[in-house]
Write an enzyme that holds these catalytic residues in place. Sequence first.
Site, PDB file in Angstrom:
ATOM      1  N   LYS A 221      50.265  39.097 -30.029  1.00  0.00           N
ATOM      2  CA  LYS A 221      50.734  38.921 -31.728  1.00  0.00           C
ATOM      3  C   LYS A 221      51.171  39.820 -32.511  1.00  0.00           C
ATOM      4  CE  LYS A 221      47.972  36.216 -33.142  1.00  0.00           C
ATOM      5  NZ  LYS A 221      47.123  35.795 -32.180  1.00  0.00           N
ATOM      6  N   GLU A 438      22.963  23.535  -9.366  1.00  0.00           N
ATOM      7  CA  GLU A 438      24.602  24.737  -8.963  1.00  0.00           C
ATOM      8  C   GLU A 438      25.296  23.703  -7.811  1.00  0.00           C
ATOM      9  OE1 GLU A 438      25.974  26.574 -11.323  1.00  0.00           O
ATOM     10  OE2 GLU A 438      24.296  26.281 -12.469  1.00  0.00           O
TER      11      GLU A 438
END
Length: 650
Positions: A221, A438
């Site tokens: 920005k 996992e």
Amino acid sequence: MTKSFFYRHRHLFGASILCIALLVAALFAYREAQAPALPPSDDAAAAMLAELHQSTAPWTVHRRDLSTLVGDMRNGRIASAALSDEAVYVTTQDDQRYWLADQSGRIGEMILRDYGRGAVLFPVSLFDTDGEAPWYSELQRQWLLLSLLLIGAGLLVWKMRPHQALKHNTGIRFADVVGASEAKLALQDVTTYLRNPAAFAALGARPPKGVLLTGEPGTGKTQLAKALAGECGAHFIQVTGSDFSSMYFGVGIHKVKTLFRTARKHAPCIVFIDEIDGIGRRGEQSRSSDAEANRIINQFLTEMDGFAADSGVLVLAATNFPNSLDPALLREGRFDRNIAVGLPGLAEREQLFRLYAGKIKAADDLDHTQLARNSVGLTPAAIAYIVNHAALLAARENSTQVTMRHCVDALETCRIGEQPSGTSALSEAERTRIAVHEAGHAIVAAALGCGRVEKVTILPRGQALGVTLVTPIEDKRLHLESELRARIQMLLAGRGAERLHFAEVSSGAGQDLHEASKLALSMVATLGMAPSGSLLSLQAVRDAHLESDPREALNEADQLLQELDRECLALLQRLRPALQSITQRLLDEETVAGEEVVKAVRRLLGERMGEAAPARTCHLERVAASPSNGLDPYFDLAVDELPETGPGMA
């Protein structure tokens, strides 16, 4: 301090100079009035002073005490004397010379006391005393406090100016800003207005007074604001929202006035206020600081309302939290445009990798296209960090070039954290539980198509003891209900795998449940995806300042979680051979590639894998097992959070 600042405050500076001149004149008059009458001086005293100015050695080689001086005074043997701040120099009638130490000044007072009584014993003069010092030495002593006060007042006036950096040319154009194509297109009419504001006024068109840039941190920005100023050749003033706050009452309002006065004087001009949410929202004035903040906002609104149509001044603001701004700032006639600066697309990410890789010594094997595919959802700032971190990794290995391996490692570090250098060894039971956890995340993510499974590891990364890296397949702004349900199942898969394998869950699923609960509450309370079919948004109820009972929404969110947990367990039961296979591979090799996970799941589901679960993009960055304390494993699941109002079509 700029020339315009002196010009605006010329009356203040003129009055200050006049006051200082009057003080100096008064000091001169006071000095002349208070100057003591000097004792008479003749040729003997003048000759003695001339000799003393040349050298004091003829006197200092002979030191006498006070009794000698008193005796010579009584017998009239003194031809002349000279008084200084620390000594008395004496010359006798027979041309003998000596001196006496007089740091306290009492001997000089004794000699002058006789002159005060009218008795002239011998010529007396002053030598090397404060009376012979320049006139400004007295000013330095007596008016030191006044000088400090004047300096303090000047510093206060300087502090009342906002920390602005006025630039005539930023040196940046739109072509220099990679990405933000939609934002640059939206700013084209602003560029035309700043180049020729009179044309807008001639047509009766009201150009925008303010433009608000919103977006995630690191989307560029600030660079876009500088490029806008460089594109239209306007002056550029950059400040931050916190620059207007001050510990002194009224200083913030003065800073706002000075800022806009400077902008009007240098029109065409762009005033860029970064982090404008620092100005805040008007409160109920329960504290004095709230009242001062309210006055600053009111003055800011007044200055924006005072713009003329052809003033050539544009206020450009940027914030990461548009919901925290005061509603009066966002109404029409103030910030007329609200431009969202989005994340870069695939082609833009590739350009960014090429741009930053050109600044380092990169190897020829660097695949910018592949890096861009694996960095979906990352900001330009994150891509710059990845390339720089890759260079640091290459320097750490004493490598002469930055290779593709360094960039891949840096990309994984950006997503899942650093590899810790020293960690305590885990027991075999803990390693097995982490591997099961996992593996559960990985096979459910592969089965439901929640992105691309890159790798699964039980090696610690950052604060995590194990990581499942899942990257989005494509850029998406619209999330379907089926995608969100699949995402929750992936979050619950680690806990489900533990329950299926060990018949008991651990504290490692705490963060998983936290993320899944937030997503379920968002689906039920704001997205109209409740199991009962309720379409009421609790966000709208809060905005209407109505009291509501959240128990119904909580019950529905829990019901949704229970339903998806059962579906996840059923899927894990079907994929149990793949769960055991991936778990064993993790225990043996600690890291398993995502392709192996996909193959293991596909062997069990076959063609039904694509039919049952089409490819989805859940924007999951990692699924990690983290320690809750020094002993027990704690599982951290990091996902991209949805906005409070839910996903929307942009």
